[in-house]
Scaffold this active site. Sequence first.
Site, PDB file in Angstrom:
ATOM      1  N   LYS A 127     -32.460 -12.692  83.181  1.00  9.67           N
ATOM      2  CA  LYS A 127     -32.343 -13.940  83.936  1.00  9.67           C
ATOM      3  C   LYS A 127     -33.634 -14.726  83.740  1.00  9.67           C
ATOM      4  O   LYS A 127     -34.681 -14.150  83.401  1.00  9.67           O
ATOM      5  CB  LYS A 127     -32.151 -13.674  85.444  1.00  9.67           C
ATOM      6  CG  LYS A 127     -30.924 -12.877  85.815  1.00  9.67           C
ATOM      7  CD  LYS A 127     -30.845 -12.638  87.320  1.00  9.67           C
ATOM      8  CE  LYS A 127     -29.661 -11.741  87.668  1.00  9.67           C
ATOM      9  NZ  LYS A 127     -29.563 -11.499  89.136  1.00  9.67           N
ATOM     10  N   GLY A 185     -23.349   2.991  81.906  1.00  9.30           N
ATOM     11  CA  GLY A 185     -21.933   2.641  81.802  1.00  9.30           C
ATOM     12  C   GLY A 185     -21.737   1.233  81.286  1.00  9.30           C
ATOM     13  O   GLY A 185     -20.897   0.991  80.413  1.00  9.30           O
ATOM     14  N   TRP A 186     -22.509   0.284  81.826  1.00  3.96           N
ATOM     15  CA  TRP A 186     -22.434  -1.084  81.310  1.00  3.96           C
ATOM     16  C   TRP A 186     -22.710  -1.093  79.805  1.00  3.96           C
ATOM     17  O   TRP A 186     -22.006  -1.762  79.038  1.00  3.96           O
ATOM     18  CB  TRP A 186     -23.468  -1.972  81.999  1.00  3.96           C
ATOM     19  CG  TRP A 186     -23.242  -2.399  83.409  1.00  3.96           C
ATOM     20  CD1 TRP A 186     -24.127  -2.275  84.449  1.00  3.96           C
ATOM     21  CD2 TRP A 186     -22.107  -3.085  83.973  1.00  3.96           C
ATOM     22  NE1 TRP A 186     -23.620  -2.813  85.604  1.00  3.96           N
ATOM     23  CE2 TRP A 186     -22.383  -3.329  85.331  1.00  3.96           C
ATOM     24  CE3 TRP A 186     -20.893  -3.518  83.440  1.00  3.96           C
ATOM     25  CZ2 TRP A 186     -21.483  -3.982  86.181  1.00  3.96           C
ATOM     26  CZ3 TRP A 186     -19.995  -4.166  84.282  1.00  3.96           C
ATOM     27  CH2 TRP A 186     -20.289  -4.398  85.635  1.00  3.96           C
ATOM     28  N   ASP A 194     -27.532  -3.706  81.562  1.00  2.00           N
ATOM     29  CA  ASP A 194     -26.417  -4.470  82.110  1.00  2.00           C
ATOM     30  C   ASP A 194     -26.143  -5.718  81.268  1.00  2.00           C
ATOM     31  O   ASP A 194     -24.994  -6.110  81.041  1.00  2.00           O
ATOM     32  CB  ASP A 194     -26.709  -4.950  83.542  1.00  2.00           C
ATOM     33  CG  ASP A 194     -27.433  -3.956  84.417  1.00  2.00           C
ATOM     34  OD1 ASP A 194     -28.096  -3.058  83.889  1.00  2.00           O
ATOM     35  OD2 ASP A 194     -27.365  -4.111  85.648  1.00  2.00           O
ATOM     36  N   SER A 197     -25.968   1.560  84.740  1.00  2.20           N
ATOM     37  CA  SER A 197     -26.521   0.781  83.631  1.00  2.20           C
ATOM     38  C   SER A 197     -26.111   1.400  82.297  1.00  2.20           C
ATOM     39  O   SER A 197     -25.795   0.685  81.334  1.00  2.20           O
ATOM     40  CB  SER A 197     -28.041   0.676  83.740  1.00  2.20           C
ATOM     41  OG  SER A 197     -28.684   1.909  83.508  1.00  2.20           O
TER      42      SER A 197
END
Length: 404
Positions: A165, A248-249, A175, A246
């Site tokens: 971000k 998994g993402w 992520d 994370s």
Amino acid sequence: MNVITTAFMVMILLSSCKEIKTKSNETETTATNTLVDSTDKWSVRMANSIMHRNEHAYEIDHRTVPKWDYVHGVVMLGFEKLYEKTNDQKYYDYIKDYADTLINEEGAIATYKIEDYNIDMINAGKILFKLYDHTNDSRYRNAMDTLRLQLTDQPRTKSGGFWHKKRYPNQMWLDGLYMGAPFYAQYTVNFEQGKALDDIAHQFELIEKHAKDEKTGLLFHGWDESKAMDWADDKTGTSPNFWSRSLGWYAMALVDVLDYFPQDHPGRAQIIGYLKELATAVVKVQDETGLWYQVTDMGDREGNFLEASGSTMLVYALAKGVNKGYLPEHFMKNAELGFKGLTEELIKVDKDGLITITQVCAVAGLGGNPYRDGSYEYYINERKKDNDPKATGPFIMAALELDK
């Protein structure tokens, strides 16, 4: 026994039979009129449970007003895959209702702020490709173009990696690969003749180079190229722990982005290699229940718990990886065991057939205010939430891959 007594006994017997039959019919009615049919497949049961609890898709995650958000994106992507499998119109309508609630006649996305350069906000754009294909509605194309513009201008590390971000400078999180890369790949293949595929492969190269632990093969949740954050290791810039969601993402990012890499692109073989290495690493720390712990490699530490969202995501990635031929067949056993663990350990079914998935970490991150230090204590003390969309969406996708 006289005639009157005999007649009285017959009346009692008939009344009892009628009562038994009535109760039996009531039981049958209750069984067949449940809100969610327990004989349906798990993907359908979860989707129907979500729809019963949330009339409109924007209400998922306890929203009372519409919001463009990554959590809705991951659930709607599950619905998209379910619609493709079942051809049940209600799932398509549910997705379209979400998009049409958030996207106006010009294609502007309500609540979305490009100036935040939040890569999470790209994720919901994945559902727009199929809507555009089905309707040829320019609103959806305009919205996708806006999200693509964000990626064009997204701030980057010096080495070329997308910041997670704008307010998290110089940081790549696992992520973010899921949030941005599959959309980026689908867009560039559909509308740009694949010109950005090299850049997409580079995002994975960077996270593999800088976030991977060579000892375990697992990847740390985040990497700060500047090493300025308090959570960042002084030498490597990585956060201190492995977090299963994370991972998994990231696993889902790998299997999903491969849908758009052609056979002859060098990035394809590279990404398949990353997937094989990650699959090998995560099954080594898979619990005997088939699930994964919140802090992935510390199942024996006090306070750690078997966590649903990371487990659903890893099951999906392993199953899809095998189904697509990216992973050896033996990983399907791990996916099957993981799904068994989910349904036996973490799924609850109520009297109406509605299913609930439990033990979901509601949210976790790095930095911010209040400050999140990435410590073991931090991860295990984050709140849990039933039916969090970060578990329900991947659960639908995992069930579909396993045809459960």
